[in-house]
Design an enzyme around this catalytic site. Sequence first.
Site, PDB file in Angstrom:
ATOM      1  N   GLY A 367       5.895   4.471  11.388  1.00 45.05           N
ATOM      2  CA  GLY A 367       4.614   4.358  10.208  1.00 45.05           C
ATOM      3  C   GLY A 367       3.291   3.089   9.994  1.00 45.05           C
ATOM      4  N   TYR A 468      -5.525   2.306  21.475  1.00 44.59           N
ATOM      5  CA  TYR A 468      -4.575   1.497  19.778  1.00 44.59           C
ATOM      6  C   TYR A 468      -6.471   1.124  19.922  1.00 44.59           C
ATOM      7  CZ  TYR A 468      -6.091  -3.133  22.572  1.00 44.59           C
ATOM      8  OH  TYR A 468      -7.228  -3.621  23.347  1.00 44.59           O
ATOM      9  N   GLU A 600      -3.071   6.998   5.678  1.00 43.08           N
ATOM     10  CA  GLU A 600      -4.075   6.015   6.441  1.00 43.08           C
ATOM     11  C   GLU A 600      -3.928   4.463   6.001  1.00 43.08           C
ATOM     12  OE1 GLU A 600      -7.851   7.843   7.214  1.00 43.08           O
ATOM     13  OE2 GLU A 600      -7.009  10.026   7.516  1.00 43.08           O
TER      14      GLU A 600
HETATM   15  C1  FAD Z   1       1.261  14.089   3.346  1.00 42.06           C
HETATM   16  C2  FAD Z   1       1.270  13.318   4.084  1.00 42.06           C
HETATM   17  C3  FAD Z   1       0.361  13.370   5.555  1.00 42.06           C
HETATM   18  C4  FAD Z   1       0.164  12.273   6.911  1.00 42.06           C
HETATM   19  N1  FAD Z   1      -0.678  12.385   8.091  1.00 42.06           N
HETATM   20  C5  FAD Z   1      -0.872  11.932   8.837  1.00 42.06           C
HETATM   21  C6  FAD Z   1      -1.710  12.446   9.835  1.00 42.06           C
HETATM   22  O1  FAD Z   1      -2.219  13.582   9.602  1.00 42.06           O
HETATM   23  N2  FAD Z   1      -1.407  11.638  10.802  1.00 42.06           N
HETATM   24  C7  FAD Z   1      -0.441  10.216  11.145  1.00 42.06           C
HETATM   25  O2  FAD Z   1      -0.754  10.173  12.037  1.00 42.06           O
HETATM   26  N3  FAD Z   1       0.288  10.364   9.593  1.00 42.06           N
HETATM   27  C8  FAD Z   1       0.507  11.032   8.947  1.00 42.06           C
HETATM   28  N4  FAD Z   1       0.901  10.362   7.933  1.00 42.06           N
HETATM   29  C9  FAD Z   1       2.056   9.010   7.849  1.00 42.06           C
HETATM   30  C10 FAD Z   1       1.221   7.955   6.652  1.00 42.06           C
HETATM   31  O3  FAD Z   1      -0.077   7.776   7.736  1.00 42.06           O
HETATM   32  C11 FAD Z   1       2.197   7.270   6.667  1.00 42.06           C
HETATM   33  O4  FAD Z   1       3.127   8.162   6.310  1.00 42.06           O
HETATM   34  C12 FAD Z   1       2.119   5.887   6.574  1.00 42.06           C
HETATM   35  O5  FAD Z   1       0.858   5.301   7.163  1.00 42.06           O
HETATM   36  C13 FAD Z   1       2.828   4.288   6.104  1.00 42.06           C
HETATM   37  O6  FAD Z   1       4.023   5.293   6.817  1.00 42.06           O
HETATM   38  P1  FAD Z   1       5.774   5.004   6.817  1.00 42.06           P
HETATM   39  O7  FAD Z   1       5.794   6.775   5.815  1.00 42.06           O
HETATM   40  O8  FAD Z   1       6.465   4.503   7.567  1.00 42.06           O
HETATM   41  O9  FAD Z   1       6.024   4.094   5.283  1.00 42.06           O
HETATM   42  P2  FAD Z   1       6.242   2.373   5.900  1.00 42.06           P
HETATM   43  O10 FAD Z   1       6.107   2.253   7.385  1.00 42.06           O
HETATM   44  O11 FAD Z   1       8.427   2.902   6.388  1.00 42.06           O
HETATM   45  O12 FAD Z   1       6.874   1.591   4.466  1.00 42.06           O
HETATM   46  C14 FAD Z   1       7.386   1.952   3.654  1.00 42.06           C
HETATM   47  C15 FAD Z   1       6.468   0.777   2.378  1.00 42.06           C
HETATM   48  O13 FAD Z   1       6.774  -0.171   3.042  1.00 42.06           O
HETATM   49  C16 FAD Z   1       5.698  -1.524   2.715  1.00 42.06           C
HETATM   50  N5  FAD Z   1       4.953  -1.713   4.500  1.00 42.06           N
HETATM   51  C17 FAD Z   1       5.501  -1.456   5.520  1.00 42.06           C
HETATM   52  N6  FAD Z   1       4.834  -2.677   6.066  1.00 42.06           N
HETATM   53  C18 FAD Z   1       4.360  -3.471   5.814  1.00 42.06           C
HETATM   54  C19 FAD Z   1       4.025  -5.017   6.017  1.00 42.06           C
HETATM   55  N7  FAD Z   1       3.636  -5.421   6.808  1.00 42.06           N
HETATM   56  N8  FAD Z   1       4.203  -5.586   4.560  1.00 42.06           N
HETATM   57  C20 FAD Z   1       4.459  -5.153   3.213  1.00 42.06           C
HETATM   58  N9  FAD Z   1       4.280  -4.351   2.885  1.00 42.06           N
HETATM   59  C21 FAD Z   1       4.919  -3.640   4.256  1.00 42.06           C
HETATM   60  C22 FAD Z   1       4.607  -0.080   2.503  1.00 42.06           C
HETATM   61  O14 FAD Z   1       3.180  -1.176   2.119  1.00 42.06           O
HETATM   62  C23 FAD Z   1       5.904   1.062   2.310  1.00 42.06           C
HETATM   63  O15 FAD Z   1       5.669   0.711   0.584  1.00 42.06           O
HETATM   64  C24 FAD Z   1       1.160  11.412   6.620  1.00 42.06           C
HETATM   65  C25 FAD Z   1       1.757  11.113   5.751  1.00 42.06           C
HETATM   66  C26 FAD Z   1       2.096  11.924   4.067  1.00 42.06           C
HETATM   67  C27 FAD Z   1       2.805  11.415   3.260  1.00 42.06           C
END
Ligand code: FAD
Lengths: 620, 259
Positions: A367, A468, A600
């Site tokens: 993510g 990337y 995003e």
């Molecule tokens: C409705 C919806 C639509 C979406 N649409 C798309 C799409 O069209 N295409 C696509 O590719 N993706 C899409 N996404 C994915 C979205 O981009 C990811 O959910 C987002 O990037 C966060 O990743 P994650 O859910 O894995 O959260 P995680 O990365 O697991 O994060 C969980 C928590 O940890 C924190 N965290 C993670 N890493 C760090 C760090 N280095 N420092 C501090 N805090 C951190 C985050 O801020 C968050 O609070 C969508 C998501 C949703 C919910």
Amino acid sequence: MAPKTLLLLPILTPLTFAWGSNQDLYIRDAVQDLDPYAVEAALRRRALIARQSQIVKAKRNAGRMVLSRQINARSPKAMPEPEPVAEADPEDHPFQQYDAGLFRRDGSVIPRDPYANPTAEAVTDPEAWFEGGELHAKRERILEAKRAVLREKRKRSFFAKKAELAKREAEAEAAANANPEAVAEAEAAVEAEVNVEKRETGSWFSWMKFCPLSRTLSTTPRRSYADVVDISSIPPTPIFHFSETESLMAESVSKFANEVIAPKVREMDEAEAMDPTIVEQLFEQGLMGIEIPEEYGGAGMNFTAAIVGIEELARVDPSVSVLCDVHNTLVNTAILKYGTEKSRKMWLPKLASQTVGSFCLSEPVSGSDAFALKTKAERTSNGYKISGSKMWITNSMEAGLFIVFANLDPSKGYKGITAFVVGKEAKGFSIAKKEKKLGIRASSTCVVNFDDVEIDGDQLLGKEGEGYKYAIGILNEGRIGIAAQMTGLALGTWENAAKYVWNDRKQFGQLVGEFQGMQHQLAQAYTEIAAARCLVYNAARKKEAGEDFVRDAAMAKLYASQVAGKVSGLAVEWMGGMGFVRDGIAEKMFRDSKIGAIYEGTSNIQLTTIAKLLQKEYTN
Amino acid sequence: MSAKLRILVPVKRVIDYAIKPRVNKAGTSVETAGVKHSMNPFDELSVEEAVRIRERKKASVDDILAFSAGPAKSADVLRTAMAMGADRSMLLEHDPEKEGGELEPLAVAKVLKAIVEKENRNLVILGKQSIDDDSSQTGQMLAGLLGWSQATQASKVEFDGESVNVVREVDGGVETVKANLPMVITTDLRLNEPRYASLPNIMKAKKKEMKKITLQELGVDATKRLKTVKVAEPAPRKGGGKVEDVDGLIGKLKELGAI
Ligand SMILES: Cc1cc2nc3c(=O)[nH]c(=O)nc-3n(C[C@H](O)[C@H](O)[C@H](O)COP(=O)(O)OP(=O)(O)OC[C@H]3O[C@@H](n4cnc5c(N)ncnc54)[C@H](O)[C@@H]3O)c2cc1C
């Protein structure tokens, strides 16, 4: 390697300007519409007007001197020096003055100002002047001929400049080609830095600080020259000064959203599905090809126009807004910027007219750490084979075209990541699961599977191993779109609540919006929305001007999503029970606002980006 | 196929229909400063109808010319008209602030007549009224000045060779009138549903011609004949009551002794 300055357009001929007039706004409009010809025309017009007023001024001065000499000659007492003439307003067309004024036989103008009384001169030498007439017409003809010569000259110098620019760029490119080691060296240096970064943080988002650099590594394409506009000699205007086209568009989209989308918002949210007729109408309105050039069937508008459209849609429905946002700012942009001419011809006309696009980067395992993605690509005899699974893919139910990021060579790490274009009909492609969500429920979000999906070679997007860079570049811009979705949401829900408290709901014998406790909250909230919008439009204009906007985009998205969350929560409270029930849009906007802090790049990731860039700037 | 149509569509910039008008402090007119303006809704119908006449292909349309008289900002409604499908436009700048009030209906009719003649028009489609002054006079005066047929408050316009059938809603039902070109038509609400200017068309409109023209060039005398004595807000409405159905209404009226 072409130096960065070449990406800017020196379309402005060096002319002398008169600032602060309406002419400046014409120029600003032309620049905002990304129309170099209109810019040139507006600049020319302004210069011409300035020059004409200079001529008039010079003549006035000359007239005054002659007159004061004559008067001095007659009068034994020396006359005081004439006061300097006030700056002529460049808007004041000089020929209107000829029409109204008096002329000497030699064609010069007898000035009409208190210090140079034409009647005095007339009395002493009645032959010396007469009302403008025949002579005026003659002067007009001569001046017109002169203007035509001037126009032609400027036109030639403009085209000569363009040719020169093209030549210089070709030379720079040839030099880069002739010296691959230097290029490789530069790339390697950056990569080394990237690797250190990555070890330190484990997050690809932190690499965004290299984006200014990656521009010179050509992640920013040299697309049509209208992509970037040199605004260095444009006088500043308020951030919310929209061009005529942008205003007209805002008005048209707002009307469409309020009349066509608004009646369906609740129904679509309850059904957790997008009404297909709305998607159809988005295409009809040209909202699905905002930045796609006309030659590929799009509207050929500028980036800020797309932001305006996304914001206007979000005021009514953030779900429809995100459909439009992902399609325009991620999918269309990816193909427009990184696709070959062949793939642009192949995909863009469809994307502008009938096919919804999806952007597939995230996966169950990746993510925030997006480049830890596991989807694989392999070369085949006539193309590639993709296998893996993508998660949270917006628009996937409606989409016919998917931009998919997969690793072609995992041994190279993120440098193996490559972007592909996959059609919905491809064998092995399937939608595995449609998510049920808290907010933006009408926007589809699904898991999509790629089971050995075979694609042709020309479905590669750009170059192998550059995926990337594309993802970083696209998401940097895309973030401004999400920020606009959030400011639109905030504005929409604020307006909805404001109308209610100031027109409908009475308690204690008065409208609830009359209580100071409510008024101050409404004022505070609106101020914060305005601040967020300033960040959004500033980031958009900076992007258009070719300036570094990465930090601005991150700040805009971070703050806009925070404001949207806060204001939509307050709006529920301001409306009391009516805000809490599922009749109006208040509770829906509140739910919808949450996504702004997630997709995003989460808020933490935005903060990391902002901090990294700041730290870089403030580290010795 | 009948004669080629050269349509004139006059459009006016008025306070947006969704905005509640307020009387200015001086009590001389409606407050316009800082208020959202857009194209008079009836004029949107006229533009739409002109474009549909072209699209239906029952009559061949040579040229659709949009015209507006008003402050410089009226250029916005002309751009909208061109984004909806008008081919070109003309603007007569007339700032009510500077020139002691708006052009009166008769002056507008004279201006339109001059344009009809200058631009060789054979069909004028206008809104039946503009929602700011509600005078409902311009179309009729124009037809009178030109000596042309007129069909007012059109809810349907059909071409049949040289003649035009216009359906209009009247008190007792619908009335169909038939006239030959050249003619003046004024539009009513149910004539059509105006389109939204699409993005590509907004871009195309940017390249369409907008020509400025003056009263002097047209040789029109716009001297005012009317004097506005006073403008006042209507007395505030006393709160009404809501009834559920017809029976409720009858009951209420009886209760109030009205029936
Ligand atoms: C409705 C919806 C639509 C979406 N649409 C798309 C799409 O069209 N295409 C696509 O590719 N993706 C899409 N996404 C994915 C979205 O981009 C990811 O959910 C987002 O990037 C966060 O990743 P994650 O859910 O894995 O959260 P995680 O990365 O697991 O994060 C969980 C928590 O940890 C924190 N965290 C993670 N890493 C760090 C760090 N280095 N420092 C501090 N805090 C951190 C985050 O801020 C968050 O609070 C969508 C998501 C949703 C919910």
